[in-house]
Motif scaffolding. Structure first.
Motif, PDB file in Angstrom:
ATOM      1  N   TYR A  89       0.801  -1.224   0.000  1.00 37.08           N
ATOM      2  CA  TYR A  89       0.000   0.000   0.000  1.00 37.08           C
ATOM      3  C   TYR A  89       0.832   1.271   0.000  1.00 37.08           C
ATOM      4  CZ  TYR A  89      -3.919  -3.083   1.110  1.00 37.08           C
ATOM      5  OH  TYR A  89      -4.880  -4.065   1.071  1.00 37.08           O
ATOM      6  N   GLU A  90       2.078   1.193   0.430  1.00 36.88           N
ATOM      7  CA  GLU A  90       2.922   2.387   0.527  1.00 36.88           C
ATOM      8  C   GLU A  90       4.282   2.089  -0.096  1.00 36.88           C
ATOM      9  OE1 GLU A  90       2.298   4.705   4.352  1.00 36.88           O
ATOM     10  OE2 GLU A  90       1.430   2.771   4.932  1.00 36.88           O
ATOM     11  N   ALA A 192      -7.040   0.515   2.162  1.00 36.73           N
ATOM     12  CA  ALA A 192      -6.470   1.667   1.461  1.00 36.73           C
ATOM     13  C   ALA A 192      -7.142   2.967   1.909  1.00 36.73           C
ATOM     14  CB  ALA A 192      -6.611   1.496  -0.047  1.00 36.73           C
ATOM     15  N   LYS A 217      -1.701  -4.503   8.697  1.00 34.03           N
ATOM     16  CA  LYS A 217      -0.722  -4.872   7.663  1.00 34.03           C
ATOM     17  C   LYS A 217       0.330  -5.853   8.156  1.00 34.03           C
ATOM     18  CE  LYS A 217       0.294  -0.666   6.110  1.00 34.03           C
ATOM     19  NZ  LYS A 217       0.899   0.357   5.220  1.00 34.03           N
TER      20      LYS A 217
END
Length: 325
Positions: A89-90, A192, A217
């Protein structure tokens, strides 16, 4: 095409270094400031009649986050099982996932664990020794409180920070933390969206807590455990695939606070990670709880990734910061 003003001191230095070592070949047909400039970077396979292409490529190379290293070798990045993963996600972030990854580290004469290697070349650590936190259980904050004015941020964490050994306290970097609240039920169903909600409000400090998204996560099973709703629906499964669950929920209080603040500060509900066993009405895993309840405060800090790590990352042989052996 005119050259865009992307140059900064570090880019000038990197460009100069790259030219010296021959990592890029720039062939200029005229002198600046002419627009007629071409470059040929055969190694990358990229071509452009625009020197901006060369600049962009060098900018990416120079600003690329460092890959995690220990014992002067890259830490393996895995795609299955317990271990260190690329963050889906990052971008540029690496995080530990699974039941018991090798992310133990010696810090402040205690065994902490590495949460992540960040894109800004810092390492994020969490103190998971529940025994040392038995007396730091506290309320999150009073009615209508945001993170910056919470009891944890203004009282508990400053005391915890000052109690860290000076040698290791000097390694801590003041950092920006995401503390935004979760704006809607979408945040419980879509990770998200939750990450974006947390990023909507930021706070700067030396020491903090994890966020709800960081807890989610760390789970090995995103399909069944990747959201708040799924964690609560699949409690027995999810708690077995996340190393943060026992680290945060052992001990008398059965849970630990996050720094994810209320979306509406007129509300008194804040997220904690709990085992669901302490007190009637406590839901397991990430759950909204009244801010005046008491839970453990598990310190989180950032240190520089320029730090040299030695060791194997296991509980018996944790990573150590070179010089702290």
């Amino acid at each position: 095409m005119k050259i865009k003003k992307l140059f900064k001191n570090r880019i000038f230095l990197c460009l100069f270094t790259a030219l010296l070592v021959g990592s890029i070949t720039v062939k200029a047909t005229t002198y600046f400031p002419s627009n007629d400039v071409t470059y040929d970077n055969s190694e990358s396979g990229l071509k452009s009649a625009d020197v901006q292409g060369a600049i962009d490529e060098l900018y990416m190379a120079c600003s690329k986050p460092k890959e995690p290293v220990a014992n002067d070798s890259p830490i393996p990045i895995v795609t299955s099982g317990d271990g260190l993963y690329k963050d889906e996600y990052e971008k540029g972030r690496y995080l530990y996932r699974g039941k018991n990854p090798k992310n133990y580290i010696r810090f402040n004469e205690e065994t902490w664990r590495i949460l992540s290697f960040e894109p800004d070349n810092t390492i994020k650590l969490i103190d998971t020794d529940i025994n040392t936190k038995a007396n730091s259980s506290t309320i999150w904050g009073e009615y209508g409180t945001d993170w910056a004015n919470s009891d944890i941020a203004t009282k508990t964490l400053p005391n915890n920070y000052n109690s860290i050994l000076e040698r290791d306290r000097n390694r801590i970097i003041s950092h920006t933390w995401n503390v935004g609240g979760l704006s809607s039920t979408d945040s419980t169903d879509y990770l998200a969206q939750q990450i974006e909600d947390e990023k909507s409000i930021q706070w700067t400090g030396n020491i903090g807590l994890i966020t709800v998204s960081e807890y989610l996560k760390a789970n090995l099973d995103y399909i069944n455990c990747g959201t708040i709703s799924l964690n609560q629906d699949n409690y027995e499964l999810c708690k077995e695939k996340n190393w943060l669950f026992p680290a945060l929920t052992d001990g008398y209080y059965g849970g630990a606070w996050t720094m994810t603040q209320p979306y509406d500060t007129s509300q008194r509900t804040v997220y904690a990670i709990t085992n669901g066993n302490h007190g009637e009405g406590y839901l397991p895993l990430p759950t909204h709880l009244k801010s005046y309840h008491k839970f453990n405060v598990m310190d989180v800090v950032y240190i520089s990734q320029n730090t040299s790590l030695v060791g194997n990352g296991t509980q018996n042989d944790p990573y150590r910061i070179e010089g702290n052996i």
